[in-house]
Design a protein around this motif. Structure first.
Motif, PDB file in Angstrom:
ATOM      1  N   GLY A  19       0.784  -1.224   0.000  1.00  0.00           N
ATOM      2  CA  GLY A  19       0.000   0.000   0.000  1.00  0.00           C
ATOM      3  C   GLY A  19       0.813   1.269   0.000  1.00  0.00           C
ATOM      4  O   GLY A  19       0.298   2.342   0.351  1.00  0.00           O
ATOM      5  N   THR A  20       2.082   1.194  -0.417  1.00  0.00           N
ATOM      6  CA  THR A  20       2.932   2.385  -0.480  1.00  0.00           C
ATOM      7  C   THR A  20       3.322   2.673  -1.922  1.00  0.00           C
ATOM      8  O   THR A  20       3.259   1.800  -2.798  1.00  0.00           O
ATOM      9  N   ASN A  21       3.789   3.895  -2.163  1.00  0.00           N
ATOM     10  CA  ASN A  21       4.257   4.259  -3.490  1.00  0.00           C
ATOM     11  C   ASN A  21       5.758   4.000  -3.619  1.00  0.00           C
ATOM     12  O   ASN A  21       6.369   3.388  -2.727  1.00  0.00           O
ATOM     13  N   ALA A  22       6.349   4.471  -4.710  1.00  0.00           N
ATOM     14  CA  ALA A  22       7.762   4.194  -4.970  1.00  0.00           C
ATOM     15  C   ALA A  22       8.672   4.788  -3.908  1.00  0.00           C
ATOM     16  O   ALA A  22       9.794   4.309  -3.687  1.00  0.00           O
ATOM     17  N   SER A  23       8.203   5.827  -3.201  1.00  0.00           N
ATOM     18  CA  SER A  23       9.005   6.455  -2.150  1.00  0.00           C
ATOM     19  C   SER A  23       8.776   5.837  -0.787  1.00  0.00           C
ATOM     20  O   SER A  23       9.376   6.265   0.205  1.00  0.00           O
ATOM     21  N   GLY A  24       7.881   4.850  -0.706  1.00  0.00           N
ATOM     22  CA  GLY A  24       7.582   4.203   0.558  1.00  0.00           C
ATOM     23  C   GLY A  24       6.511   4.901   1.356  1.00  0.00           C
ATOM     24  O   GLY A  24       6.219   4.510   2.498  1.00  0.00           O
ATOM     25  N   THR A  25       5.870   5.913   0.774  1.00  0.00           N
ATOM     26  CA  THR A  25       4.810   6.654   1.457  1.00  0.00           C
ATOM     27  C   THR A  25       3.476   5.948   1.268  1.00  0.00           C
ATOM     28  O   THR A  25       3.126   5.584   0.131  1.00  0.00           O
ATOM     29  N   PRO A  26       2.704   5.747   2.345  1.00  0.00           N
ATOM     30  CA  PRO A  26       1.396   5.104   2.193  1.00  0.00           C
ATOM     31  C   PRO A  26       0.500   5.938   1.265  1.00  0.00           C
ATOM     32  O   PRO A  26       0.497   7.175   1.314  1.00  0.00           O
ATOM     33  N   VAL A  27      -0.261   5.235   0.403  1.00  0.00           N
ATOM     34  CA  VAL A  27      -1.162   5.910  -0.529  1.00  0.00           C
ATOM     35  C   VAL A  27      -2.560   5.971   0.060  1.00  0.00           C
ATOM     36  O   VAL A  27      -2.874   5.305   1.059  1.00  0.00           O
ATOM     37  N   ALA A  28      -3.426   6.755  -0.563  1.00  0.00           N
ATOM     38  CA  ALA A  28      -4.789   6.945  -0.067  1.00  0.00           C
ATOM     39  C   ALA A  28      -5.657   5.736  -0.371  1.00  0.00           C
ATOM     40  O   ALA A  28      -5.341   4.908  -1.230  1.00  0.00           O
ATOM     41  N   SER A  29      -6.750   5.640   0.345  1.00  0.00           N
ATOM     42  CA  SER A  29      -7.734   4.599   0.053  1.00  0.00           C
ATOM     43  C   SER A  29      -8.238   4.761  -1.380  1.00  0.00           C
ATOM     44  O   SER A  29      -8.297   5.874  -1.917  1.00  0.00           O
ATOM     45  N   GLY A  30      -8.621   3.656  -1.970  1.00  0.00           N
ATOM     46  CA  GLY A  30      -9.169   3.721  -3.318  1.00  0.00           C
ATOM     47  C   GLY A  30      -8.912   2.447  -4.100  1.00  0.00           C
ATOM     48  O   GLY A  30      -8.359   1.470  -3.582  1.00  0.00           O
ATOM     49  N   THR A  31      -9.350   2.471  -5.341  1.00  0.00           N
ATOM     50  CA  THR A  31      -9.181   1.332  -6.243  1.00  0.00           C
ATOM     51  C   THR A  31      -7.894   1.502  -7.039  1.00  0.00           C
ATOM     52  O   THR A  31      -7.620   2.580  -7.582  1.00  0.00           O
ATOM     53  N   TYR A  32      -7.120   0.435  -7.128  1.00  0.00           N
ATOM     54  CA  TYR A  32      -5.854   0.444  -7.851  1.00  0.00           C
ATOM     55  C   TYR A  32      -5.819  -0.727  -8.827  1.00  0.00           C
ATOM     56  O   TYR A  32      -6.525  -1.729  -8.655  1.00  0.00           O
ATOM     57  N   LEU A  33      -4.986  -0.593  -9.836  1.00  0.00           N
ATOM     58  CA  LEU A  33      -4.765  -1.654 -10.810  1.00  0.00           C
ATOM     59  C   LEU A  33      -3.402  -2.282 -10.570  1.00  0.00           C
ATOM     60  O   LEU A  33      -2.426  -1.563 -10.314  1.00  0.00           O
ATOM     61  N   TYR A  34      -3.342  -3.586 -10.637  1.00  0.00           N
ATOM     62  CA  TYR A  34      -2.038  -4.247 -10.642  1.00  0.00           C
ATOM     63  C   TYR A  34      -1.913  -5.037 -11.931  1.00  0.00           C
ATOM     64  O   TYR A  34      -2.904  -5.574 -12.446  1.00  0.00           O
ATOM     65  N   THR A  35      -0.714  -5.067 -12.483  1.00  0.00           N
ATOM     66  CA  THR A  35      -0.522  -5.598 -13.832  1.00  0.00           C
ATOM     67  C   THR A  35       0.613  -6.612 -13.885  1.00  0.00           C
ATOM     68  O   THR A  35       1.563  -6.564 -13.096  1.00  0.00           O
ATOM     69  N   LEU A  36       0.493  -7.499 -14.859  1.00  0.00           N
ATOM     70  CA  LEU A  36       1.573  -8.388 -15.280  1.00  0.00           C
ATOM     71  C   LEU A  36       1.915  -7.981 -16.705  1.00  0.00           C
ATOM     72  O   LEU A  36       1.065  -8.034 -17.591  1.00  0.00           O
ATOM     73  N   GLU A  37       3.157  -7.577 -16.944  1.00  0.00           N
ATOM     74  CA  GLU A  37       3.554  -7.050 -18.244  1.00  0.00           C
ATOM     75  C   GLU A  37       4.706  -7.870 -18.813  1.00  0.00           C
ATOM     76  O   GLU A  37       5.678  -8.163 -18.117  1.00  0.00           O
ATOM     77  N   HIS A  38       4.559  -8.231 -20.072  1.00  0.00           N
ATOM     78  CA  HIS A  38       5.605  -8.995 -20.756  1.00  0.00           C
ATOM     79  C   HIS A  38       5.588  -8.620 -22.221  1.00  0.00           C
ATOM     80  O   HIS A  38       4.553  -8.662 -22.881  1.00  0.00           O
ATOM     81  N   GLY A  39       6.734  -8.203 -22.740  1.00  0.00           N
ATOM     82  CA  GLY A  39       6.793  -7.783 -24.132  1.00  0.00           C
ATOM     83  C   GLY A  39       5.835  -6.632 -24.393  1.00  0.00           C
ATOM     84  O   GLY A  39       5.843  -5.614 -23.699  1.00  0.00           O
ATOM     85  N   THR A  40       4.947  -6.810 -25.372  1.00  0.00           N
ATOM     86  CA  THR A  40       3.994  -5.762 -25.727  1.00  0.00           C
ATOM     87  C   THR A  40       2.622  -5.991 -25.111  1.00  0.00           C
ATOM     88  O   THR A  40       1.663  -5.297 -25.456  1.00  0.00           O
ATOM     89  N   PHE A  41       2.498  -6.957 -24.210  1.00  0.00           N
ATOM     90  CA  PHE A  41       1.199  -7.270 -23.621  1.00  0.00           C
ATOM     91  C   PHE A  41       1.163  -6.935 -22.135  1.00  0.00           C
ATOM     92  O   PHE A  41       2.172  -7.003 -21.436  1.00  0.00           O
ATOM     93  N   ARG A  42      -0.013  -6.589 -21.681  1.00  0.00           N
ATOM     94  CA  ARG A  42      -0.227  -6.225 -20.286  1.00  0.00           C
ATOM     95  C   ARG A  42      -1.567  -6.800 -19.826  1.00  0.00           C
ATOM     96  O   ARG A  42      -2.595  -6.614 -20.460  1.00  0.00           O
TER      97      ARG A  42
END
Length: 633
Positions: free
Chosen positions: A601-624
């Motif tokens: 639940g943190t961003n790239a800086s390690g700071t907690p992000v706000a409540s809400g809906t997020y997307l998580y992805t698996l990316e390979h080559g040109t597909f996601r």
């Protein structure tokens, strides 16, 4: 011949669905009004064209281009990634869902601007909506997608489109395209026929194009070196060349002088005419009324109708089959299944075509459709490989094996003599392709019978094909084949007899996905006994991204991703605007199998992000591939 290995390219190759998209955009964008499932019944019936071998991105892996009609016409790149292992690595994006099946019947790979970046080249635009929201990026014409410099990526939009300023652009339909530096000026030419369609016969032309400048720069300039009519009906070209729909244009050294010539074919009594190169961007064709300037091989001349109006529907194949220094062209006859050969002897004028040059029945009963050539069994003799008969419900009921290809081996001697070819039929065991036929249960006044019928796509058949050599270096020579008539679903129907009008009322009892739906097969041989084995093409849906748990979550959640092969992948988290929040896996190598990832639940800086809906992805080559998760604090 040894084994014929079949590699299946199934429905998942091109159906990306809601959770899959190419990285050309954050999600698969389908134009407004487009059908959301391009493979619902009746919308798609397989691959029209297959070409190769290529290495357009220069990574050392051989590629095959597969064309299909959906989305206004698309091209898919299938890459060899191991011994008997291929992977779907790229697809051109949606153009216009209203486009007809005349689009994307054939695609070729080349480097037209000689910058080291390969291009995918195909015609599209027939039937596009006048209100196409993507008209600026996808106007009708000759599409060129260029390698971007990122592995397996050819861009979100065409790098260039030639839109034929002298013609009506909505008439483009071509069964073949050839690329070669035909005039020896150091610049590749693109050659193709155009079938202008009913009511547009003035656009039945053959074309030769080239391009100067860097494709994709916006400063490239297209050069129309040749625009040649099949008939004397247009002001720009009053010469009669036999008429009919332009079907093929092949560069070939017909007379063995080291200079490429041109053979042009049209659908009018199996019409053939030729041309020669006279200099850079200059060509000579027979003039009006020239002796033997064109030949109606199956009839004495116009009108060309009925049982003499024959054609080589998909064009032919060029090969010096007897090794004497000049090329022969083998043209399948769609109406009879025999293969004609265009052959010239030393001293003959290639601008004249007679029945001594075009022999209609050089190889009886080889193919009606696609044809390719290569030394399949490694004995030094060239084989001609052609499409066999379709696999029908009758074939299935009779227990017959599919005969999707036939092979004719040249034994030496005169290529015009049918006795110099040995015909071989290759049987494909039925078990490799589950019957894709609908079952009808008919109740005729209490008498119940069952029978099979073709689905929406018709009987399954091999269309066009390409000899690949030995792309995976396993000692087996391979041929890629496109398949049509492959329904996405099979149905069970109930029919009840109506005594009042002697008709039947049909209802759907059930339906299921056709698990044997193959758009691409690759057969291979090393010259011993024939056998068939299933092999594999990895497609995007083989990569699995699991739901996260827990969901909703606080403070962390986990999920798994499953890889079908060893692969470099990335796993990332985005907010709902598409902005990157955090990279969990950054282009790292993982072995085939299931792996776990956790987000705290943190961003790239390690700071907690706000409540809400997020997307998580698996990316390979040109597909996601993506899924949603809900963070609640």
């Amino acid at each position: 011949m040894n084994k014929a290995t079949t590699l299946f390219l199934t429905l998942a190759l091109v159906f990306l669905g809601d959770a899959y998209a190419q990285q050309i955009d954050f999600s698969l964008v389908i134009p407004p009004g487009a059908f959301t499932d391009p493979y619902s019944p009746g919308n798609q019936s397989g691959a029209r064209g297959v070409t190769g071998p290529y290495d357009l991105d220069g990574d050392g892996n051989v590629e095959v281009l597969v064309t299909d009609y959906s989305g206004g016409g698309r091209v898919h790149v299938i890459e060899n990634v191991g011994v008997n292992l291929w992977e779907h690595v790229y697809s051109t994006p949606w153009n216009d869902s209203t486009g007809t099946s005349a689009n994307s019947r054939y695609a070729v790979g080349a480097d037209l601007d000689d910058d080291g970046n390969g291009e995918i080249i195909f015609l599209s635009g027939r039937g596009y909506s006048a209100t196409n929201p993507n008209a600026a990026q996808f106007r009708p014409g000759l599409f060129v997608y260029e390698y971007t410099g990122s592995d397996d990526d050819y861009g979100e939009f065409p790098a260039s489109i030639y839109d034929f300023p002298n013609d009506v652009p909505d008439r483009w339909s071509s069964e073949m395209i050839a690329v070669a530096d035909i005039d020896g000026d150091g610049v590749n030419e693109v050659m193709f026929p155009n079938n202008g369609g009913t009511g547009f016969n003035q656009f039945d032309n053959w074309y030769i194009l080239s391009v100067t400048g860097d494709i994709g720069s916006g400063f490239e300039a297209w050069v129309e070196e040749v625009r040649l009519s099949t008939r004397a009906t247009e002001n720009f070209d009053p010469v009669d060349r036999g008429g009919g729909s332009a079907q093929a244009i092949h560069p070939a050294d017909l007379d063995g002088d080291g200079q490429l010539d041109l053979s042009l074919h049209a659908w009018n009594c199996f019409s053939v005419t030729n041309g020669r190169v006279t200099g850079a961007d200059t060509y000579e064709f027979p003039g009006d009324g020239a002796a033997n300037g064109w030949l109606h091989a199956t009839g004495p001349g116009l009108p060309c109708t009925g049982d003499i109006d024959h054609v080589s529907l998909f064009g032919g194949v060029v090969v010096d089959i007897d090794g004497n220094g000049d090329d022969e062209i083998f043209y399948p006859r769609f109406q009879t299944g025999s293969v004609a050969v265009l052959n010239y002897e030393d001293g003959e004028d290639i601008l004249q075509v007679t029945t001594d040059n075009l022999i209609l029945d050089a190889i009886p009963l080889l193919t009606t459709l696609g044809i390719t050539a290569g030394d399949m069994d490694g004995d030094g003799n060239i084989e001609l490989i052609g499409s066999g008969p379709a696999y029908t419900p009758g074939s299935f009921v009779a227990g017959s094996a599919p005969l999707w290809i036939r092979i004719a081996e040249f034994l030496g001697g005169d290529p015009e003599d049918p006795a110099n070819y040995e015909l071989v039929e290759v049987e494909f065991p039925e078990s490799i392709d589950p019957a894709a036929f609908d079952l009808v249960v008919r109740d005729s006044a209490g008498v119940v019978t069952e029978f099979y019928e073709d689905g929406n796509g018709g009987p399954e058949f091999a269309s066009k094909m390409a000899f690949l050599g030995d792309p995976d270096n396993d000692g087996f020579r391979e041929v890629a084949m496109g398949f049509q008539g492959v329904d996405d679903s099979t149905y069970v129907y109930d029919e009840v007899f109506n005594s009042g009008d002697s008709t039947y009322t049909r209802t759907v009892r059930s339906s299921e996905a056709n698990t044997g739906r193959a758009f691409l097969r690759v057969i291979s041989s090393d010259g011993l006994v024939v056998s068939i084995e299933d092999d594999r093409v990895v497609v995007p849906s083989d990569y699995v991204l699991s739901p996260n748990y827990p969901n909703p979550f606080n403070p962390s959640t986990s999920f798994t991703f499953t890889l079908p092969i060893d692969k470099r992948v990335s796993v990332k988290v985005y907010d709902m605007t598409g902005r990157l929040v955090k990279t969990l896996v950054n282009d790292e190598f993982y072995t085939a199998g299931t792996h776990q990832a956790t987000w705290d639940g943190t961003n790239a800086s390690g700071t907690p992000v706000a409540s809400g809906t997020y997307l998580y992805t698996l990316e390979h080559g040109t597909f996601r591939q993506s899924r949603t998760m809900l963070l609640i604090k």
